[in-house]
Design an enzyme around this catalytic site. Structure first.
Site, short mmCIF file in Angstrom:
data_model
loop_
_atom_site.label_atom_id
_atom_site.label_comp_id
_atom_site.label_asym_id
_atom_site.label_seq_id
_atom_site.Cartn_x
_atom_site.Cartn_y
_atom_site.Cartn_z
N ARG A 12 0.84 -1.20 0.00
CA ARG A 12 0.00 0.00 0.00
C ARG A 12 0.87 1.25 0.00
O ARG A 12 0.55 2.26 -0.62
CB ARG A 12 -0.93 -0.01 1.22
CG ARG A 12 -1.84 1.18 1.27
CD ARG A 12 -2.87 1.09 2.35
NE ARG A 12 -3.90 0.12 2.04
CZ ARG A 12 -5.01 -0.03 2.75
NH1 ARG A 12 -5.21 0.70 3.82
NH2 ARG A 12 -5.91 -0.93 2.41
N HIS B 2 -16.13 13.88 5.68
CA HIS B 2 -16.61 12.69 6.40
C HIS B 2 -18.08 12.89 6.74
O HIS B 2 -18.47 13.97 7.19
CB HIS B 2 -15.78 12.50 7.67
CG HIS B 2 -16.14 11.25 8.40
ND1 HIS B 2 -15.69 10.00 8.01
CD2 HIS B 2 -16.93 11.04 9.48
CE1 HIS B 2 -16.18 9.09 8.82
NE2 HIS B 2 -16.93 9.69 9.72
N LEU C 229 -4.49 6.35 4.88
CA LEU C 229 -3.30 6.92 4.27
C LEU C 229 -2.07 6.69 5.14
O LEU C 229 -2.13 6.82 6.36
CB LEU C 229 -3.47 8.43 4.05
CG LEU C 229 -4.59 8.86 3.12
CD1 LEU C 229 -4.44 10.34 2.79
CD2 LEU C 229 -4.63 8.03 1.85
N ASN D 95 -10.29 16.29 3.96
CA ASN D 95 -11.18 15.13 3.78
C ASN D 95 -12.60 15.54 4.14
O ASN D 95 -12.80 16.43 4.97
CB ASN D 95 -10.72 14.00 4.71
CG ASN D 95 -11.61 12.76 4.60
OD1 ASN D 95 -11.92 12.30 3.50
ND2 ASN D 95 -12.04 12.21 5.73
N ASP E 172 -9.51 10.49 10.64
CA ASP E 172 -10.65 11.40 10.85
C ASP E 172 -10.45 12.30 12.07
O ASP E 172 -11.42 12.78 12.66
CB ASP E 172 -11.97 10.61 11.00
CG ASP E 172 -12.34 9.87 9.73
OD1 ASP E 172 -12.02 10.37 8.63
OD2 ASP E 172 -12.95 8.78 9.83
#
Ligand code: GRF
Length: 276
Positions: free
Chosen positions: A140, A184, A168, A182, A221
């Protein structure tokens, strides 16, 4: 929640300063440094020579955007968008910032899912798409390093995660520290760290939920919150009906945050984000 309401066609204007005539010193190719500046058609202010600047700051131990000198020409903020799914937030960005928009240029869409719906929206808008599938890489980390290389090649100043479904690692987090946001579908920190935040909110029985746009840090998050919108939960709500109402708000706040960042109106003080 005290969030300024602006119709999309006013995104190139600032409510307090007049027309934006030039902005954004983006520090291309310079790692984490960039600065959006706001020029106005007002008489120059003694302390600011007619423009406002963001304060240098830190986000969760990571550098945040800082000044890199005087801007001479109008240069839109270049964004790269990471997607994995149906792409409705990408579509909202494409509608808010069509090709030629003076404030924001969507230079690249990157996806880890070759069949995702978002690709179609990008292609319809003639935005370059890079498909970086996990199956083509040994790890990854290697996959995300390839994504970072493509974002850098497209001279992305800001990276927007618009429905990106992978955690990430440092290969992406480090080069875009303080330059990645981001969206959410919950009022963080409630129901973070899940791809099913709407179902989690219903299950928990909360009376309001919503959506959050935040800076991305290594804590999933958990980065500083830039904007939130509240969505009340109705007795008759299902995951689908609630998700749709949250999504409608996502499509409003994500482009708005991008525009505010591009106009140099977002600054970070510790965990708190100020919008001028
Ligand atoms: C949105 O609910 C967003 O908040 C979450 O993933 C979903 C993406 O939806 N991160 P779409 O692909 O933009 O339609």
């Amino acid at each position: 929640m005290g969030w300024p309401r602006m119709p999309p066609n006013s995104l190139g204007r600032s409510p307090d300063c007049g027309r934006v005539v030039a902005y954004a010193d983006c520090g291309r190719g310079s790692g984490t440094l960039w600065q959006a500046r706001l020029y106005t058609n007002e008489a120059p202010r003694p302390e600011g020579r007619g423009f406002k600047m963001m304060e240098p700051g830190r986000i969760g131990g990571l550098p945040t955007p800082i000044d890199r000198g005087r801007v001479e020409a109008a240069t839109p903020l270049r964004i790269g968008v990471l997607v994995s799914g149906r792409g409705s937030n990408l579509r909202a960005l494409l509608e808010a910032f069509p090709v030629g928009h003076p404030l924001v240029h969507i230079g690249l869409v990157v996806t880890n899912r070759s069949g995702c719906g978002a690709i179609e929206y990008a292609r319809e808008a003639a935005i370059p798409v890079e498909i970086v599938s996990g199956s083509d890489y040994a790890s990854r980390d290697a996959q995300q390093a390839a994504m970072a290389a493509r974002l850098a090649a497209a001279e992305s100043d800001l990276v927007v995660l618009a429905g990106y479904d992978q955690v990430l690692g440092p290969s992406l987090l480090e080069p875009y520290a303080g330059r990645m946001i981001n969206i959410h579908p919950s009022l963080l920190p409630a129901f973070g760290g899940t791809l099913h935040a709407q179902a989690a909110a219903l299950r928990h029985g909360v009376k309001v939920t919503g959506c959050t746009v935040h800076f991305v840090t290594p804590e999933i998050d958990g980065g500083p919150i830039i904007a939130q919108e509240v969505v009340p939960i109705r007795d008759e709500d299902t995951v689908e009906s609630l998700s749709l109402r949250i999504l409608a708000q996502e499509h409003v706040i994500l482009p708005r945050v991008v525009a505010l960042i591009a106009a140099g109106k977002v600054r970070v003080e510790g965990r708190r984000v100020r919008v001028d």
